[in-house]
Structures are given as C-alpha cells and as structure tokens.
Design a protein around this motif. Structure first.
Motif, PDB file in Angstrom:
ATOM      1  N   SER A 423       0.748  -1.146  -0.070  1.00 29.11           N
ATOM      2  CA  SER A 423       0.100  -0.075   0.047  1.00 29.11           C
ATOM      3  C   SER A 423       0.990   1.351  -0.067  1.00 29.11           C
ATOM      4  O   SER A 423       0.425   2.277   0.075  1.00 29.11           O
ATOM      5  N   ASN A 424       2.140   1.107  -0.089  1.00 28.38           N
ATOM      6  CA  ASN A 424       2.990   2.270  -0.062  1.00 28.38           C
ATOM      7  C   ASN A 424       4.165   2.257  -1.433  1.00 28.38           C
ATOM      8  O   ASN A 424       5.609   2.326  -0.907  1.00 28.38           O
ATOM      9  N   PRO A 425       3.581   1.999  -2.212  1.00 23.73           N
ATOM     10  CA  PRO A 425       4.648   2.091  -3.438  1.00 23.73           C
ATOM     11  C   PRO A 425       4.982   3.569  -4.138  1.00 23.73           C
ATOM     12  O   PRO A 425       4.355   4.367  -3.735  1.00 23.73           O
ATOM     13  N   VAL A 426       6.025   3.649  -5.050  1.00 21.88           N
ATOM     14  CA  VAL A 426       6.344   4.732  -5.706  1.00 21.88           C
ATOM     15  C   VAL A 426       5.365   4.533  -7.088  1.00 21.88           C
ATOM     16  O   VAL A 426       5.642   3.464  -7.745  1.00 21.88           O
ATOM     17  N   PHE A 427       4.421   5.471  -7.008  1.00 22.44           N
ATOM     18  CA  PHE A 427       3.524   5.469  -8.138  1.00 22.44           C
ATOM     19  C   PHE A 427       3.968   6.505  -9.052  1.00 22.44           C
ATOM     20  O   PHE A 427       3.668   7.482  -8.878  1.00 22.44           O
ATOM     21  N   LEU A 428       4.063   6.043 -10.374  1.00 18.15           N
ATOM     22  CA  LEU A 428       4.401   6.962 -11.518  1.00 18.15           C
ATOM     23  C   LEU A 428       3.284   7.134 -12.519  1.00 18.15           C
ATOM     24  O   LEU A 428       2.828   6.203 -13.106  1.00 18.15           O
ATOM     25  N   LEU A 429       2.639   8.442 -12.744  1.00 19.68           N
ATOM     26  CA  LEU A 429       1.713   8.658 -13.407  1.00 19.68           C
ATOM     27  C   LEU A 429       2.353   9.350 -14.638  1.00 19.68           C
ATOM     28  O   LEU A 429       2.798  10.681 -14.827  1.00 19.68           O
ATOM     29  N   ASP A 430       2.677   8.809 -15.846  1.00 19.23           N
ATOM     30  CA  ASP A 430       3.415   9.364 -16.786  1.00 19.23           C
ATOM     31  C   ASP A 430       2.379  10.020 -17.997  1.00 19.23           C
ATOM     32  O   ASP A 430       1.342   9.692 -18.144  1.00 19.23           O
ATOM     33  N   GLU A 431       2.952  11.314 -18.544  1.00 21.97           N
ATOM     34  CA  GLU A 431       2.344  11.657 -19.686  1.00 21.97           C
ATOM     35  C   GLU A 431       1.113  12.386 -19.030  1.00 21.97           C
ATOM     36  O   GLU A 431       0.077  12.150 -19.609  1.00 21.97           O
ATOM     37  N   VAL A 432       0.926  13.012 -17.813  1.00 25.75           N
ATOM     38  CA  VAL A 432      -0.203  13.517 -17.325  1.00 25.75           C
ATOM     39  C   VAL A 432      -0.672  14.731 -18.065  1.00 25.75           C
ATOM     40  O   VAL A 432      -1.924  15.057 -17.777  1.00 25.75           O
ATOM     41  N   ASP A 433       0.010  15.232 -18.793  1.00 26.12           N
ATOM     42  CA  ASP A 433      -0.330  16.507 -19.598  1.00 26.12           C
ATOM     43  C   ASP A 433      -1.113  16.090 -20.856  1.00 26.12           C
ATOM     44  O   ASP A 433      -1.610  17.053 -21.518  1.00 26.12           O
ATOM     45  N   LYS A 434      -1.246  14.775 -21.196  1.00 25.52           N
ATOM     46  CA  LYS A 434      -1.693  14.345 -22.445  1.00 25.52           C
ATOM     47  C   LYS A 434      -3.221  13.810 -22.193  1.00 25.52           C
ATOM     48  O   LYS A 434      -3.610  13.085 -23.655  1.00 25.52           O
ATOM     49  N   MET A 435      -3.836  13.974 -21.446  1.00 32.58           N
ATOM     50  CA  MET A 435      -5.020  13.382 -21.116  1.00 32.58           C
ATOM     51  C   MET A 435      -5.966  14.510 -21.788  1.00 32.58           C
ATOM     52  O   MET A 435      -5.637  15.814 -22.188  1.00 32.58           O
ATOM     53  N   ALA A 436      -7.026  13.806 -22.071  1.00 32.49           N
ATOM     54  CA  ALA A 436      -8.144  14.899 -22.929  1.00 32.49           C
ATOM     55  C   ALA A 436      -9.524  14.494 -22.264  1.00 32.49           C
ATOM     56  O   ALA A 436      -9.977  13.311 -21.867  1.00 32.49           O
ATOM     57  N   ALA A 437     -10.586  15.156 -22.370  1.00 30.11           N
ATOM     58  CA  ALA A 437     -11.826  14.959 -21.905  1.00 30.11           C
ATOM     59  C   ALA A 437     -12.724  15.074 -23.326  1.00 30.11           C
ATOM     60  O   ALA A 437     -12.594  15.824 -24.186  1.00 30.11           O
TER      61      ALA A 437
END
Length: 786
Positions: A423-437
């Motif tokens: 429950s305590n990993p290092v979590f990398l959210l890659d390319e967060v600027d390339k999401m779209a709605a």
C-alpha cells in the motif's frame, strides 16, 4: 483371486480346455450375456485371430488394475467366462469390434502362452440341474421382486427388462442374467462371477440389489425436493439445488471456493464495515448458481478486492547517504530534483505518518523523468508501478466501471495497486499533460481525488464501491509541459522542472551511462571500438538537437551497429570513430553551426520557444507589401500567438512617430507575419516582443541585431510580461551558439537558477518595456541583408 474348487457342490466340472485369453478393462462378461467389445491391444487381437481359426471360443477375464496397458499373467483375475465369438469387424483405426456371448464360467489353471498372446488351460464349470424346492423358489422370488423394484427406480432400464427375466427357471441362469443388467462396480461383478455356488450367488445378488435400491430411493427423494424448489426449464439452477440437498443429506463441507474466499477475508486487516460488505458478496456467491453470469461478476469482484494490499506496507530504508548514492548512480546532473527527493526522505524520517507529496517532473522527452521515478523507488526500497496516461479520455480508466455488467473492471489506479502488492509503492503517472476530455468524462478531474493528500485516504473506485487508502503512496507525475494540465490538478502537484542537459553534461552522460550500456547490448568492448570525447561532442552538435539524450543514444547505437557489422565481416583491428570519419557512420550532418547565420536582417527577429521536445530558437519574419492594411499570419500559429501579433501591431502603431512611419501606413500596406517550419503547430504566450521587434524593423526598414535571441509577452502599452520555461529556452539558445539574450525583468530570478557554467556563457539584458527592446536591437542604416 483364488477359489476353493473342492467345496463346489451343485455345479458340475465339465472339462479342461486350452483357450486363447482376452483381457478386458473394467468389463465383466457373465454367462448368457451378449456384449460388444472394442479390442485394440496386440495380444488381444492375436488371441481373437487364434480363436477364429479354432472353435471361435475364447475366455474373457478382467484385469485387476484397469490402468495397466500391457498386463502380465499376475495382473489378471483367475475366474472368467468362456465365450463364443459371434461377430468380428475390423475398424478403420486399426481396432476390432467383436460381439461375444457368454457360455460358462472358467477358472485358469495355468498359462500356456503369454508372449504373442495369452493362452491358458481353463477348467470350465456348469451350474448343473438343480431341483427347485420351496426354499429355492422363495429365494428366486425374492431376487425377482427386488430386481423388479430396482427396475422401477432405475430410469436407465426399460420396463420390458422384466419380461425376459420372469421366464427363467434355472437359478444360476437367473442370477447371471440379472447381474448383467445391474450397474455395478467391476469388483462387485467379479465377485458375483466367482460365486460358483448358485445359492451363495443368489444371496449375494439379493443383498447387492437391496443396497442399490436404497441408494436409488435416496436419489429419488433428493430429486423430489429439488423439483419443488425450481422450475423444470432451469436446468442449471436445478443441478445447483440438487448439489445443495446432497450436501444436507450427507453433511458435506461447504464449497472449497467459498472457503478460500472466507479464509482470505480472515487474513486481511481491514475495517469491520468493509469486511462486512465483502462477507455479503461471498454469501451472494454461495447462493448464486455456479454457471450464472452473475456468479462470474461476483467472482471477479472478490478476486479483485481480496488481492488488494490492505494494510500491507513495504519497509522503507531512510538512509539519506545510500539514497543519494543510488540517485547519483542512475542519473547525472538534475541536482534540483535529487535535492527535493532527499528533502522528502529527511521529512519522512522525522515524520513517518506525514502524507507523501505529489511531485510533477516537467521537462522535454529524454531528460530522465520516468527513470527518475524508478530510481526513487530503488532508493526507498519500495515497489514501483507505472501508468501511462497519454491519450486517456475515459474517466472510467481512473475511477473504474460500475459493477453492473459482465466485463466491468476497476480503474487503472486500483489495478496498479494490485500489481504493486503493497500500500506504499512509488506510483508514476506518466504523461499527465496528454489526457483529454470528451463525452466519456474528464479523467483529469477524476485524478483530483487521487492526488489530493486530504482526500485520497478514502479513494473510492466505482467498481469496488468501498474506500481504499492511497495516502501512503508516493505519487510522481511526469509532463512535457504544464500549461495543458488543468489548474485545479496542477495546484495539487509540486512542479520540478527538468530543463535539459548542457553539451558538457551530455558528454559525461554518454561516457558514464549510455556508451557502456550500448557497447554491452551490441556485444562490443573498448578493445573493439574507440569513440573519442570530441566525436561525441560532434554528434551532439551536428547530429542531434534536443534537450534530452534520447537521440544521442540512438546515434551512438547507429555507430556501434555499423562497427558490429564490420567485425562480423572480418575486421580485426580496433574501430576508431573520430570526427574525420564520423560521416562514414552517421551520414551527412543534420545541423550546421548556427553562428554562421547570426546576421543583422530587416524584418527578422530570433525568438526562443518552449516546445514538447525541449527548447528551440525560431526566426519570426515580417514582410511589408502594398495592400489595404491586412494582417496575414502563417506558420500554423495558435490563437495565443495570433493575439500576440495583434497586440504587437497595435503597439507599433502607437509608436509610429518614434519609428518614423507615415501616418497612413496601416491603410496602404499589408503585413505578412510568418514563422518557418509551417507544418509544425506553434502556440504560446512568449512571442510578443519578438513579433513586435520584427514588425518595427520591417516597417522602419531598420535591421535588427542578429546576435540576440529574445522571449517575453507584450501588452498594448508595451509592458513586457514574464514567461515560463526560461531554463529550457536559455539552454536552447546556448546550443544554437547565441550568447546574448533578452529576458523580461521579472524573469531575473529564473535565470539565476541556471548553473553558473551556463550563465557564464550568456549575456542577459533584462527589459521592462518594449521601448527598451527596440532601443537595444533596432539598428540604424540599411546596408545589411534584407
């Protein structure tokens, strides 16, 4: 199995015969019984052929162990049935279908032949003629009545079976015919075959029939109970309820799958309310038919929720010195990032219960954002998981699908936590600027709860419908640029800019990290290839133009591939790659020295831009042609740059007297503003002073100094506003050979953050107004290139 033949009273010994033997597996043949057999083993086929050449008689006996493929004499029962072969048909697959009729019992005295086939000396027995007195008739009638009751309960036997049995008067034959109709295990059938005494045979048969009747009665009761609960058409539900009644009758344990889920639930350390909800789902699964689609949905849900790392944490190693060694070992430079990570470790050591921050590594491709996340996990001794958010448009990718149909699944966050195992990993959210709605929702809005330390302690996935604690996770996000990230989401992150590497840093990275790894991957070493530092510098300057080192790695790989081919083709001497023969390996140089282009030109200003691939410089060109005052914009400019051009033109018009322009110039001339590389979209708020300088030069016919590059936004009154990405833009100008730049006054603090080595090579002029820019770079005279 052995029998005491001396105690035989009522059966008669007929004769001793030498007969071929057919060994059967699980099939017992009784006298007076006609049965088809499939024969495939070589010994059995030889025995049949031997029988067909003689009297067509063969003894059929059963193997003691049905699993044995090639039985020996000791593996066969000694009592069998002498049969007559009625029909023999050879099948296309090599097997033989034979129909035999049982004649009499036979006991094997000895084996005469057992090599090519079995042949044995057989003692045959006949039941003889029995005087049926009252006792015999009573016994036979009991057997017949019991068999009639058995036929009534057994749905597999037709009612006509009794017609052929009622007319039999011989006790021995009656026993054998009835035994052939019963569904028994082969051991029970063999026991009846070995019962040579007819009276004992009938009594044993009577006991077996009564036991079978009791089993059939219980089965019928179970079927009646089940039939009351379900409809006839619900076959699957019917079978499930039948199994349940069997469990009640025999007092069996619960389903092992249900037990497994309950055991997993007991081993988890979770709050009581969550445990109660999971227990309800387990009970629902226990009551749901196994083949029902709903059971599949519940089973998938339980597999997911019980696999989550509830309360499981990986012990951290808070050794600052060791963490610094790991970061320095994996990455060169990036001192700001390393310092921030070490600060985080220090805070964690003093306040272990503090929620982890959300770091956002912003920079061009190839500067090491993703690999930094792995290094952080290695330094902390934590698990590492990565999610790529590039192109994600569906909110359900983050929050999951609601559990209303087959195929619904949790979001990427919960799936990644299952993979992490803690429950305590290092979590990398890659390319967060390339999401779209789009119509499926806004995934960036769904991330607000995930990345908020005050909310993510009770993150609720639509699929789970129960809260899961994410507060112990160290979230790291990466982005090329930050302006596409929505403001509420950006507010939850601590942005750390990775501006890129200088040429000197790239040389050290290539020598310490890239080249050793590339040589190992290509099967080379320093004895087979030599690449000098000057050669690497030449590759950086003439074959790549980037903020990171990704293309540099590709070029070095291209060189080593060609050397590998030369060695395979017979090269024995060490390959020395120098600046003189570099074109042999990489071809024509892609980039020329920018210093040769720094000329003073009319209507051309050099700007500094921030792109997704890092910083770059670009020329903004303005041409004045006769027309009616139109403003023409080309070069794939975005809305922001178009507005900057309008504001720049309005400012120049307000300074027409200072620039010596005619009063009606805006009515008699068109202005064409163009940014080269028109196929590449361009946008941003930092080109205002560059466009205004180019317009002022083109209209006044005065050249601009070509050794300057600039960046900054402009207002209608000429005030110069600060811009972002200063580090990246300055490094791009330095790579292009520019040593003089113009920055807004308010960006002075950003320039001071750049390394001294870079600042030493750059002369900066800070401006607060557009008048200062024109005074600095607008020259008198028209004797330069136009």
């Amino acid at each position: 199995m052995t029998e005491d033949i001396n105690n035989i009273e009522e059966q008669e010994i007929e004769e001793v015969l030498e007969l071929p033997l057919l060994a059967s597996r699980g099939v017992v043949v009784f006298p007076y019984m006609v049965i088809p057999l499939l024969v495939g083993r070589e010994k059995s086929i030889e025995a049949l052929e031997k029988a067909m050449l003689a009297e067509k008689e063969i003894i059929v006996t059963t193997q003691k162990d049905q699993e044995i493929e090639e039985p020996l004499a000791d593996d066969l029962c000694l009592v069998g049935t002498v049969t007559e072969v009625k029909q023999l048909v050879k099948l296309p697959n090599g097997m033989i279908k034979v129909i035999v009729e049982g004649k009499k019992r036979g006991r094997i005295l000895e084996f005469v032949e057992d090599d090519e086939y079995f042949e044995a000396r057989v003692q045959t027995y006949d039941d003889g003629i029995i005087e049926t007195d009252v006792n015999w008739k009573a016994l036979m009638r009991s057997v017949l009545n019991s068999f009639e009751e058995y036929v009534k309960y057994n749905r597999h036997l037709p009612a006509e079976t009794m017609m052929g049995v009622n007319n039999i008067e011989e006790p021995g034959r009656l026993a054998d015919v009835i035994a052939s109709h019963l569904e028994l295990k082969y051991k029970d059938e063999q026991s009846l075959l070995e019962a040579l005494d007819v009276k004992e045979r009938l009594e044993e048969l009577l006991g077996i029939i009564k036991d079978e009747i009791e089993v059939l009665k219980i089965e019928q009761q179970i079927q009646k109970k089940v039939k009351k609960q379900v409809e006839k058409t619900q076959k699957e539900y019917y079978l499930r309820e039948q199994l349940k009644v069997i469990k009640e009758e025999l007092d069996l344990e619960e389903d092992s799958e249900i037990n497994k889920y309950r055991q997993q639930l007991e081993e988890l350390h979770i709050p009581d309310d969550i445990a109660e909800k999971i227990e309800d789902e387990i009970n629902r699964l226990d009551k749901t038919p196994a083949m029902s689609p709903e059971a599949t949905v519940i089973r998938n849900y339980l597999d997911c929720v019980l696999d989550l790392p509830w309360g499981k944490t990986r012990e951290e190693k808070m050794e600052i010195e060791q963490a610094q060694l790991v970061l320095d070992e994996d990455h060169y430079g990036l001192e700001d990032v390393k310092e921030r990570i070490l600060e985080y470790l220090a805070v964690r050591k003093l306040a272990p219960e503090k929620s982890g921050p959300i770091l956002c590594l912003a920079g061009a491709p190839g500067v090491g954002k993703t690999s930094l996340g792995k290094s952080v996990a290695r330094a902390l001794k934590r698990d590492f998981v990565r999610i790529s958010l590039g192109g994600v448009r569906d909110e359900a990718e983050i929050r999951g699908h609601r559990r209303t149909y087959i195929g619904s699944r949790p979001g990427r966050i919960i799936n990644a936590m299952r993979e992490a195992g803690s429950s305590n990993p290092v979590f990398l959210l890659d390319e967060v600027d390339k999401m779209a709605a789009d119509f499926r929702g806004d995934p960036s809005a769904a991330l607000l709860e995930v990345l908020d330390p005050e909310q993510n302690c009770e993150f609720t996935d639509h699929y789970l419908e129960i809260p899961f604690d994410l507060s112990k996770v160290l979230f790291i996000t990466t982005a090329n640029v930050t302006h596409p990230i929505p403001a509420p989401l950006l507010d939850r992150m601590e942005v750390i800019e990775l501006p890129g590497y200088t040429d000197d840093e790239k040389i050290k990275i290539a020598g310490k990290y890239l080249l050793p790894r590339i040589l190992k991957d290509h099967g080379l070493d320093n004895e087979k290839i030599s690449i000098s530092t000057n050669t690497i510098y030449q590759i950086i300057r003439r074959y790549t133009r980037e903020a990171g080192v990704r293309n540099l790695e590709r070029k070095l790989s291209a060189v080593t591939r060609k050397v590998s081919r030369e060695i395979v083709e017979g090269r024995e001497r060490q390959a020395r790659v120098t600046t003189q023969n570099l074109s042999k390996y990489l071809g024509v140089e892609r980039f020329k020295d920018e210093k040769a282009k720094k000329k003073n030109r009319v209507g051309v200003a050099t700007g500094m831009a921030y792109t997704n691939a890092g910083g770059d410089i670009l020329d903004i060109e303005v041409a004045v042609v006769k027309g009616k005052g139109k403003l023409i914009l080309t070069g794939s400019l975005g809305d922001v740059m178009k507005e900057s051009a309008q504001a720049a033109l309005s400012y120049i018009r307000s300074r027409q007297e200072d620039l010596g322009l005619e009063d009606d110039f805006y009515e008699r001339y068109d202005l064409h503003i163009h940014v080269p590389q028109g196929a590449v979209p361009k946008d941003g708020p930092s080109a205002g002073i560059t466009i205004a300088s180019a317009i002022g030069s083109a209209l006044s016919r005065k050249p601009l100094r070509g050794d300057y590059a600039m960046t900054g936004e402009i207002t209608l009154r000429g005030r110069v506003l600060p811009v972002g990405g200063v580090k990246t833009k300055v490094l791009a100008a330095r790579r292009a050979g520019i040593t003089k730049i113009i920055l807004p006054e308010e960006n002075k603090k950003n320039f001071q953050e750049i390394k001294k080595q870079v600042r030493r090579d750059i002369k900066v002029h800070y401006v607060a107004h557009m008048d200062d820019v024109l005074e600095l770079i607008l020259m008198d005279g028209e004797n330069n290139e136009v």
